[in-house]
Design an enzyme around this catalytic site. Structure first.
Site, short mmCIF file in Angstrom:
data_model
loop_
_atom_site.label_atom_id
_atom_site.label_comp_id
_atom_site.label_asym_id
_atom_site.label_seq_id
_atom_site.Cartn_x
_atom_site.Cartn_y
_atom_site.Cartn_z
CE LYS A 22 -1.56 1.62 4.07
NZ LYS A 22 -1.45 3.01 4.51
CG ASN A 23 2.25 2.77 3.50
OD1 ASN A 23 1.12 3.19 3.22
ND2 ASN A 23 2.61 2.46 4.73
NE ARG A 93 0.59 12.19 7.25
CZ ARG A 93 0.52 13.38 7.80
NH1 ARG A 93 -0.65 13.92 8.08
NH2 ARG A 93 1.60 14.04 8.08
CB CYS A 117 -3.98 6.16 10.89
SG CYS A 117 -4.79 4.73 10.17
NE ARG A 122 0.66 10.21 10.24
CZ ARG A 122 0.16 9.26 9.47
NH1 ARG A 122 -1.11 8.90 9.59
NH2 ARG A 122 0.91 8.66 8.57
CB ILE A 124 3.38 18.42 6.29
CG1 ILE A 124 2.60 19.69 6.63
CG2 ILE A 124 2.46 17.22 6.23
CD1 ILE A 124 1.74 20.15 5.49
CG ASP A 305 3.17 1.20 9.56
OD1 ASP A 305 2.90 2.11 10.38
OD2 ASP A 305 3.38 1.41 8.35
NE ARG A 397 -6.86 4.88 6.26
CZ ARG A 397 -6.99 6.17 6.52
NH1 ARG A 397 -7.69 6.57 7.55
NH2 ARG A 397 -6.42 7.06 5.76
C1 EPZ Z 1 4.36 6.72 6.44
O1 EPZ Z 1 3.72 7.80 7.10
C2 EPZ Z 1 3.31 5.66 6.29
N1 EPZ Z 1 2.19 6.19 5.53
C3 EPZ Z 1 2.84 5.18 7.66
O2 EPZ Z 1 1.98 4.11 7.43
C4 EPZ Z 1 4.05 4.72 8.48
O3 EPZ Z 1 3.62 4.46 9.81
C5 EPZ Z 1 5.12 5.80 8.52
O4 EPZ Z 1 5.47 6.20 7.18
C6 EPZ Z 1 6.41 5.35 9.21
O5 EPZ Z 1 6.94 4.23 8.55
C7 EPZ Z 1 2.22 6.20 4.21
O6 EPZ Z 1 3.18 5.74 3.60
C8 EPZ Z 1 1.04 6.73 3.50
P1 EPZ Z 1 6.87 9.78 8.40
P2 EPZ Z 1 4.39 9.23 7.11
O7 EPZ Z 1 6.87 11.04 7.61
O8 EPZ Z 1 5.07 9.44 5.80
C9 EPZ Z 1 7.54 13.12 11.81
C10 EPZ Z 1 0.22 2.64 7.96
O9 EPZ Z 1 -0.33 2.07 8.92
N2 EPZ Z 1 7.48 14.11 10.73
O10 EPZ Z 1 7.96 8.80 8.21
O11 EPZ Z 1 3.36 10.19 7.55
C11 EPZ Z 1 6.15 12.48 12.06
O12 EPZ Z 1 5.36 13.29 12.87
C12 EPZ Z 1 0.86 3.94 8.19
O13 EPZ Z 1 0.26 2.18 6.81
C13 EPZ Z 1 7.79 15.41 11.00
O14 EPZ Z 1 8.11 15.79 12.14
O15 EPZ Z 1 5.47 9.03 8.25
C14 EPZ Z 1 6.53 11.17 12.66
O16 EPZ Z 1 6.78 11.35 14.02
C15 EPZ Z 1 0.27 4.85 9.16
N3 EPZ Z 1 7.72 16.34 10.00
C16 EPZ Z 1 7.85 10.82 11.98
O17 EPZ Z 1 8.34 12.04 11.43
C17 EPZ Z 1 7.39 15.99 8.73
O18 EPZ Z 1 7.35 16.85 7.86
C18 EPZ Z 1 7.77 9.78 10.87
O19 EPZ Z 1 6.78 10.19 9.93
C19 EPZ Z 1 7.10 14.65 8.45
C20 EPZ Z 1 7.16 13.71 9.47
#
Ligand code: EPZ
Length: 430
Positions: A22-23, A93, A117, A122, A124, A305, A397
């Site tokens: 999915k991701n 997301r 979720c 979260r 950006i 995850d 999802r």
């Molecule tokens: C991706 O989310 C996945 N989602 C998530 O999948 C997964 O849990 C996560 O990566 C970690 O592996 C998708 O691919 C659609 P991150 P993402 O940016 O990209 C912080 C599932 O169950 N952060 O790696 O949102 C953030 O708050 C899920 O399939 C910032 O601070 O995760 C978090 O603490 C849910 N600033 C950490 O980094 C930013 O600009 C990791 O987030 C971006 C992120």
């Protein structure tokens, strides 16, 4: 409302085919809009998040044809709207991947702020920092992230923390920027590599994906491609833990065992047998589960995850385990539900202290988010007696045919939508 009804107690036994990731599929669908040529994608999982993204891009004027349940043809030569704010896109997301993709191609786009979720705040900011470093103007107004650029220029970007989403988004924007971009402290997840391979198959110049330094030589134009998405690491890991939790014997097929190493290592540590072959992994759980400690980390560490699934196993192990969640700040919401099934877990900040119990007992539970939902269902499958599970749309999802695949492994689980159907299930299984 539809819910699952489950009669627990059957060990899950058999083989299960794992679908596409999915991701990886979500950013790959977004990246397929970066060319005016036709793109063919195979091994797309038929899950709600990909469905929502596909519906949303259709509202923009993108041609999407499902050529099979898991294959798609996409052509984005006729995009009419560069403001994406339909109701679909706000639910997921991955909507933010449209920013990197369309900023690259059209040098401007406005996309509704992402949903997804609720597993903690979260941010950006890293995505925005990356786009700005490439020369884009980025503002947030009226619930939209608005981006525009005269030109995108390659840059040297250091990610303050490891982010899958920001790495992917910046990689897409940089793929069509002028000059070279270097992303340092990049995420190394298999889906980051898959997206880089997809973009390279369209003519991009990306090197180093899978390490923490990615080098991207921008190109003015990308072309069509024919691409197959990698297997889903988390879907596979979930069924591997299903074997551990239900004392079963499950072979996950069509996987890349290398992507599952951190999961296999923990299963071995807690007393399961794990057999790997070229594209399958078999997990057998025949001995009492042992306690251990686990900390979630970016790849190749243990995935966040999979945190609820391992916690459900550890709560049935002998001794005390500690689970530390380092990626998201609110990913223990399932603990209250699991406690209602008999687990003994104390959460302090980002740590769960788990004292193992001998068994779970069936209960009425509510799913808080995607992975927690899958984990609670596995707990119900191991529990004595009946459970009902509400809010099952979260599970759809990210898991294709979840209850059907579980049934094929011997689980007693059905979707019911009335008290009558529930009673019928109880009569049938009683
Ligand atoms: C991706 O989310 C996945 N989602 C998530 O999948 C997964 O849990 C996560 O990566 C970690 O592996 C998708 O691919 C659609 P991150 P993402 O940016 O990209 C912080 C599932 O169950 N952060 O790696 O949102 C953030 O708050 C899920 O399939 C910032 O601070 O995760 C978090 O603490 C849910 N600033 C950490 O980094 C930013 O600009 C990791 O987030 C971006 C992120």
């Amino acid at each position: 409302m539809e819910q699952y009804v489950i009669k627990g107690g059957n060990p899950l036994v058999g083989e299960v085919e794992i679908g596409g990731a999915k991701n990886a599929a979500l950013p790959i669908i977004a990246a397929s809009l970066m060319t005016n040529d036709t793109v063919h994608i195979d091994n797309i999982p038929d899950v709600r998040d990909t469905d929502v993204l596909l519906k949303s891009i259709q509202t923009m004027g993108v041609f999407v044809e499902r050529t099979g349940r898991h294959s798609l043809t996409i052509n984005a030569s006729q995009i009419q709207h560069l403001v994406v704010e339909d109701d679909n896109i706000k639910k997921i997301r991955a909507s933010y991947y449209l920013i990197g993709a369309l900023l690259a191609k059209y040098k401007r786009v406005e996309v509704a702020l992402p949903g997804g979720c609720n597993i903690g705040s979260r941010a950006i900011d890293l995505h925005i920092k990356g786009f700005r470093a490439l020369g884009a103007e980025v503002t947030i107004e009226h619930g939209l992230i608005k981006t525009k650029a005269e030109r995108l220029l390659g840059s040297h970007i250091y990610m303050d923390s490891v982010s899958v989403g920001a790495t992917i988004n910046v990689m897409m924007a940089a793929a069509m920027a002028e000059g070279t971009t270097i992303i340092e402290n990049a995420a190394k997840e298999p889906h980051v590599v898959d997206l880089a391979n997809f973009l390279n198959s369209m003519g991009a110049g990306i090197k180093g994906a899978g390490t923490d330094v990615i080098r991207i030589k921008g190109v003015p134009k990308l072309h069509g491609t024919d691409y197959t998405i990698i297997p889903d690491q988390i879907e596979a890991g979930t069924y591997m833990f299903a074997a551990a939790i239900t004392k079963g014997d499950v072979t996950v097929k069509n996987v890349i065992p290398k992507h599952l190493e951190s999961i296999s290592a923990k299963l071995l540590e807690i007393g399961c047998e794990v057999e790997e072959s070229d594209d399958a992994v078999r997990v057998v759980s025949s001995k009492p589960l042992q306690h251990t400690h686990v900390k979630t980390l970016p790849y190749p560490g243990f995935p966040t995850d999979m945190q609820p699934q391992i916690a459900v196993a550890l709560a049935l192990s002998q001794g005390t385990s500690i689970v530390t969640e380092t990626i998201f700040d609110n990913r223990f919401k399932y603990v209250d539900e699991l406690t209602r099934m008999g687990a003994s877990i104390k959460v302090e900040g980002n740590t769960a202290i788990i004292s193992g119990v001998n068994k779970y007992t069936g209960a009425s539970i509510t799913v808080p988010d995607l992975r927690a939902g899958a984990a609670l269902i596995l707990a119900a499958l191991a529990a004595d007696g009946y459970s009902t599970v509400e809010e099952i749309q979260y599970v759809a999802r990210g898991y294709e045919d979840f209850h059907l695949k579980l049934q094929s492994l011997g689980a007693q689980i059905e979707v019911v939508d009335s008290e009558r159907a529930l009673q019928k299930f109880k009569l049938k299984t009683g």
